[in-house]
Motif scaffolding. Structure first.
Motif, PDB file in Angstrom:
ATOM      1  N   GLY A  42       0.874  -1.384  -0.005  1.00 31.85           N
ATOM      2  CA  GLY A  42       0.117  -0.147  -0.035  1.00 31.85           C
ATOM      3  C   GLY A  42       0.738   1.315   0.044  1.00 31.85           C
ATOM      4  O   GLY A  42       0.189   2.310   0.044  1.00 31.85           O
ATOM      5  N   ALA A  67      -5.445  -3.135   0.013  1.00 27.02           N
ATOM      6  CA  ALA A  67      -4.409  -2.129   0.231  1.00 27.02           C
ATOM      7  C   ALA A  67      -3.349  -1.826  -0.937  1.00 27.02           C
ATOM      8  O   ALA A  67      -2.989  -0.681  -0.888  1.00 27.02           O
ATOM      9  CB  ALA A  67      -3.610  -2.644   1.446  1.00 27.02           C
ATOM     10  N   GLU A  68      -3.114  -2.923  -1.845  1.00 23.27           N
ATOM     11  CA  GLU A  68      -2.236  -2.671  -2.772  1.00 23.27           C
ATOM     12  C   GLU A  68      -2.540  -1.530  -3.830  1.00 23.27           C
ATOM     13  O   GLU A  68      -1.882  -0.846  -4.415  1.00 23.27           O
ATOM     14  CB  GLU A  68      -2.090  -3.935  -3.683  1.00 23.27           C
ATOM     15  CG  GLU A  68      -1.615  -5.231  -2.807  1.00 23.27           C
ATOM     16  CD  GLU A  68      -0.056  -5.185  -2.982  1.00 23.27           C
ATOM     17  OE1 GLU A  68       0.476  -4.139  -3.347  1.00 23.27           O
ATOM     18  OE2 GLU A  68       0.444  -6.184  -2.725  1.00 23.27           O
ATOM     19  N   ASP A  82      -2.538  -0.715   6.179  1.00 25.98           N
ATOM     20  CA  ASP A  82      -2.976  -1.969   6.259  1.00 25.98           C
ATOM     21  C   ASP A  82      -2.799  -2.409   7.691  1.00 25.98           C
ATOM     22  O   ASP A  82      -3.858  -3.136   7.964  1.00 25.98           O
ATOM     23  CB  ASP A  82      -2.533  -2.709   5.082  1.00 25.98           C
ATOM     24  CG  ASP A  82      -0.982  -2.933   5.373  1.00 25.98           C
ATOM     25  OD1 ASP A  82      -0.444  -2.106   6.135  1.00 25.98           O
ATOM     26  OD2 ASP A  82      -0.248  -3.505   4.483  1.00 25.98           O
TER      27      ASP A  82
END
Length: 353
Positions: A148, A259-260, A153
């Motif tokens: 992220g 979150a990526e 996260d």
């Protein structure tokens, strides 16, 4: 003798009619008749009170509900205001407790979680699965993937455990050195229960029965390019496994999807990162081009899944020094997280919904 007329006791009209017909004008010269024997008085018919009638009590309660609800609501607000004032008084006078790591439970519960909760509930709309796999008591080591660009996260995982675990457990995160070198961030991290990512602190927390969270990918995971999203990086040398073996605490794998994509990292200004002392300097479609506005994360839909715990209490004490065992356990945890990530990605309908 004429038949007597029966007048019901509950018929007022008949009684009044009888009184009217019974009145006669006095005839001159005629002597009044002597009063004869009076009939016995009719027995009084007992009447039930209104409150005893069927449905009367229920109706009264319904009628009283609006007036009872207002004091109840007023009392709730009074308690909140009183609790807030009491909290401020303790903050000002210093009458609150922190542990040896700087963790302030009261501040975390009442302030920090309240600040993070709107992002968790409304912005990222986090869905939590398997949180009951974290033991209800005793130590546990939660191992999760990291991504992220910025470490949001870990914070969302902390809210997930705090708000959804059946036993109301708290997650104590292990953070990198950089976190405790930044002004303001250092103090807030300590207050929220974060501590340095070292084996000594982790062992101390686990032996006290705390739930500890670690992200072994570190900066390699959080700063990886967008093209490598959801591909786990190396899990270091397996230090977290050694800590779990020494304390005999279970390892709970955790997979985080969503979150990526909050900061798609399309580039890394390495020279600028070295000048600033950062492990990387991200370049995204919005940052640094939009300035501070580029720091706003994209509102992706998140899923956090806690897997089945991996027991470590069945190994002998010397197992913590066995490199082959640590490698096998590390690989087992990593594979379980990676497999769950792929499964969640297949089930996901959209990045944002």
């Amino acid at each position: 003798m004429a038949d007597a007329k029966v007048i019901p006791f509950d018929d007022d009209r008949s009684r009044q009619s009888a009184q009217r017909t019974g009145r006669r004008r006095a005839v001159p010269g005629r002597r009044k008749a002597e009063p004869g024997p009076q009939p016995l008085a009719a027995p009084a018919v007992p009447t039930a009170p209104v409150s005893a009638l069927p449905g009367a009590q229920e109706g009264a309660e319904r009628a009283a509900e609006p007036s009872a609800e207002a004091p109840r609501e007023q009392g709730g607000w009074d308690r909140r205001i009183a609790g807030g004032l009491s909290f401020l008084r303790r903050r000002i006078t210093g009458e609150y407790d922190v542990d040896e790591f700087g963790y302030d439970k009261e501040l975390t519960d009442q302030v920090l979680m309240s600040v993070l909760r709107p992002f968790y509930d409304k912005y990222f709309r986090v869905e939590v699965k398997g949180v009951e796999n974290i033991p209800a008591e005793g130590g546990a080591l939660v191992v999760a993937n990291h991504s992220g660009t910025l470490p949001l996260d870990g914070l969302m995982m902390q809210v997930a455990v705090h708000d959804h675990h059946p036993a109301g457990r708290h997650l104590r995160l292990l953070a990198a050195d950089l976190v405790f070198m930044l002004p303001v961030v250092n103090e807030l991290a300590r207050k929220a229960g974060h501590t340095l990512a070292c084996s000594e602190d982790a062992e101390a927390l686990l032996e006290r029965g705390e739930v500890v969270g670690v992200m072994p990918e570190g900066f390699k995971g959080i700063g990886k390019p967008f093209g490598e999203r959801y591909k786990l990086q190396r899990f270091g040398r397996g230090g977290f496994v050694s800590t779990a073996l020494k304390t005999g605490t279970p390892i709970v794998p955790c997979s985080i999807v969503g979150a990526e994509e909050i900061y798609p990292m399309i580039g890394n200004a390495k020279t600028l990162a070295r000048l600033l002392g950062f492990p990387y300097f991200p370049i995204t479609p919005t940052f640094p081009w939009l300035g501070p506005a580029g720091l706003v994360p994209l509102p992706t839909k998140w899923t956090i899944q806690f897997g089945e715990p991996i027991a470590t209490d069945g190994y002998p004490p010397e197992a913590a020094e066995d490199p082959m065992l640590m490698f096998n356990l590390t690989d087992q945890v990593r594979e379980q997280i990676q497999h769950t990530l792929y499964k969640l990605l297949v089930q996901r309908r959209s990045v944002f919904f």
